[in-house]
Design a protein around this motif. Sequence first.
Motif, PDB file in Angstrom:
ATOM      1  N   ASP A   1       0.851  -1.191   0.000  1.00  0.00           N
ATOM      2  CA  ASP A   1       0.000   0.000   0.000  1.00  0.00           C
ATOM      3  C   ASP A   1       0.895   1.252   0.000  1.00  0.00           C
ATOM      4  OD1 ASP A   1      -1.597   2.246   0.782  1.00  0.00           O
ATOM      5  OD2 ASP A   1      -3.097   0.863   1.586  1.00  0.00           O
ATOM      6  N   VAL A   2       0.996   1.876  -1.148  1.00  0.00           N
ATOM      7  CA  VAL A   2       1.882   3.026  -1.325  1.00  0.00           C
ATOM      8  C   VAL A   2       1.488   4.164  -0.391  1.00  0.00           C
ATOM      9  CG1 VAL A   2       2.707   4.771  -2.966  1.00  0.00           C
ATOM     10  CG2 VAL A   2       2.454   2.391  -3.688  1.00  0.00           C
ATOM     11  N   ASN A   3       0.202   4.439  -0.280  1.00  0.00           N
ATOM     12  CA  ASN A   3      -0.237   5.540   0.585  1.00  0.00           C
ATOM     13  C   ASN A   3       0.156   5.320   2.038  1.00  0.00           C
ATOM     14  OD1 ASN A   3      -1.377   7.069  -1.491  1.00  0.00           O
ATOM     15  ND2 ASN A   3      -3.301   5.945  -1.351  1.00  0.00           N
ATOM     16  N   LEU A   4       0.028   4.102   2.508  1.00  0.00           N
ATOM     17  CA  LEU A   4       0.444   3.793   3.883  1.00  0.00           C
ATOM     18  C   LEU A   4       1.927   4.058   4.065  1.00  0.00           C
ATOM     19  CD1 LEU A   4      -1.292   0.459   4.971  1.00  0.00           C
ATOM     20  CD2 LEU A   4      -1.552   2.710   5.996  1.00  0.00           C
ATOM     21  N   ARG A   5       2.705   3.627   3.097  1.00  0.00           N
ATOM     22  CA  ARG A   5       4.159   3.796   3.222  1.00  0.00           C
ATOM     23  C   ARG A   5       4.560   5.267   3.140  1.00  0.00           C
ATOM     24  NH1 ARG A   5       7.355  -0.612  -0.059  1.00  0.00           N
ATOM     25  NH2 ARG A   5       9.062   0.450   1.016  1.00  0.00           N
ATOM     26  N   VAL A   6       3.864   6.048   2.329  1.00  0.00           N
ATOM     27  CA  VAL A   6       4.133   7.493   2.286  1.00  0.00           C
ATOM     28  C   VAL A   6       3.748   8.117   3.625  1.00  0.00           C
ATOM     29  CG1 VAL A   6       3.447   9.679   1.222  1.00  0.00           C
ATOM     30  CG2 VAL A   6       4.005   7.711  -0.217  1.00  0.00           C
ATOM     31  N   ASN A   7       2.620   7.693   4.180  1.00  0.00           N
ATOM     32  CA  ASN A   7       2.222   8.223   5.484  1.00  0.00           C
ATOM     33  C   ASN A   7       3.193   7.809   6.588  1.00  0.00           C
ATOM     34  OD1 ASN A   7       0.031   9.727   4.604  1.00  0.00           O
ATOM     35  ND2 ASN A   7      -1.365   7.993   4.760  1.00  0.00           N
TER      36      ASN A   7
ATOM     37  N   GLU B   1      12.310   5.076   3.398  1.00  0.00           N
ATOM     38  CA  GLU B   1      10.993   4.503   3.066  1.00  0.00           C
ATOM     39  C   GLU B   1      10.595   4.912   1.646  1.00  0.00           C
ATOM     40  OE1 GLU B   1       7.973   2.011   3.651  1.00  0.00           O
ATOM     41  OE2 GLU B   1       9.460   2.363   5.208  1.00  0.00           O
ATOM     42  N   ILE B   2      10.783   6.175   1.314  1.00  0.00           N
ATOM     43  CA  ILE B   2      10.445   6.652  -0.031  1.00  0.00           C
ATOM     44  C   ILE B   2      11.372   6.004  -1.060  1.00  0.00           C
ATOM     45  CG2 ILE B   2      10.413   8.679  -1.541  1.00  0.00           C
ATOM     46  CD1 ILE B   2       9.375  10.266   0.914  1.00  0.00           C
ATOM     47  N   SER B   3      12.643   5.868  -0.733  1.00  0.00           N
ATOM     48  CA  SER B   3      13.591   5.204  -1.638  1.00  0.00           C
ATOM     49  C   SER B   3      13.168   3.764  -1.905  1.00  0.00           C
ATOM     50  CB  SER B   3      15.003   5.214  -1.041  1.00  0.00           C
ATOM     51  OG  SER B   3      15.508   6.519  -0.971  1.00  0.00           O
ATOM     52  N   GLY B   4      12.657   3.099  -0.872  1.00  0.00           N
ATOM     53  CA  GLY B   4      12.174   1.729  -1.043  1.00  0.00           C
ATOM     54  C   GLY B   4      11.013   1.647  -2.011  1.00  0.00           C
ATOM     55  N   LEU B   5      10.139   2.630  -1.951  1.00  0.00           N
ATOM     56  CA  LEU B   5       9.018   2.667  -2.902  1.00  0.00           C
ATOM     57  C   LEU B   5       9.518   2.836  -4.330  1.00  0.00           C
ATOM     58  CD1 LEU B   5       6.520   4.861  -0.880  1.00  0.00           C
ATOM     59  CD2 LEU B   5       6.146   2.511  -1.627  1.00  0.00           C
TER      60      LEU B   5
END
Length: 157
Positions: free
Chosen positions: A75-81, A98-102
């Motif tokens: 869930d991209v939104n969860l990870r951004v949050n 975390e953003i780099s992982g996405l």
Amino acid sequence: MTQSSDTIAAQLQHVDDLLRSGRAAEAFAIARVLADARPTDFVCVRAAVLAAHACGDVEATVRHMRQAVALRPTDVNLRVNLAKALHESGDTDAAISEISGLIAAGQTAPSLFTEAQQMLKDRQRYMESREWIARGLERNPNETGLMFAKASEYLRT
């Protein structure tokens, strides 16, 4: 629905009602118990995230966000949050990671790059923030939001 499910649903509704009435501490006390008792129930964990955030408890927000991400890792939104919560907690390096992982997982949304840029600017890490915008433009060369972000980086100097 079983009695247990009815009880949990009623408790979750109560948490929501408390949050809506501005009683965040009371909501979090209930939501924390629910999340601890049902750590694999995303709805209970999400309630704890929302209540912790409403209380301003950044540490608890991060802890429960990590729990939520573990339940829904794609869930991209969860990870951004989660990244935002990490940044808010003062751990900008973990937020950027975390953003780099996405991005490493194939996400290329321009907002990922502008989020990283803003986090780094908040910490006065201006050269790194510029690098993130350059990376974003490499992947999204016609994205006007990234072009504007790049222009604003150089207007500041």
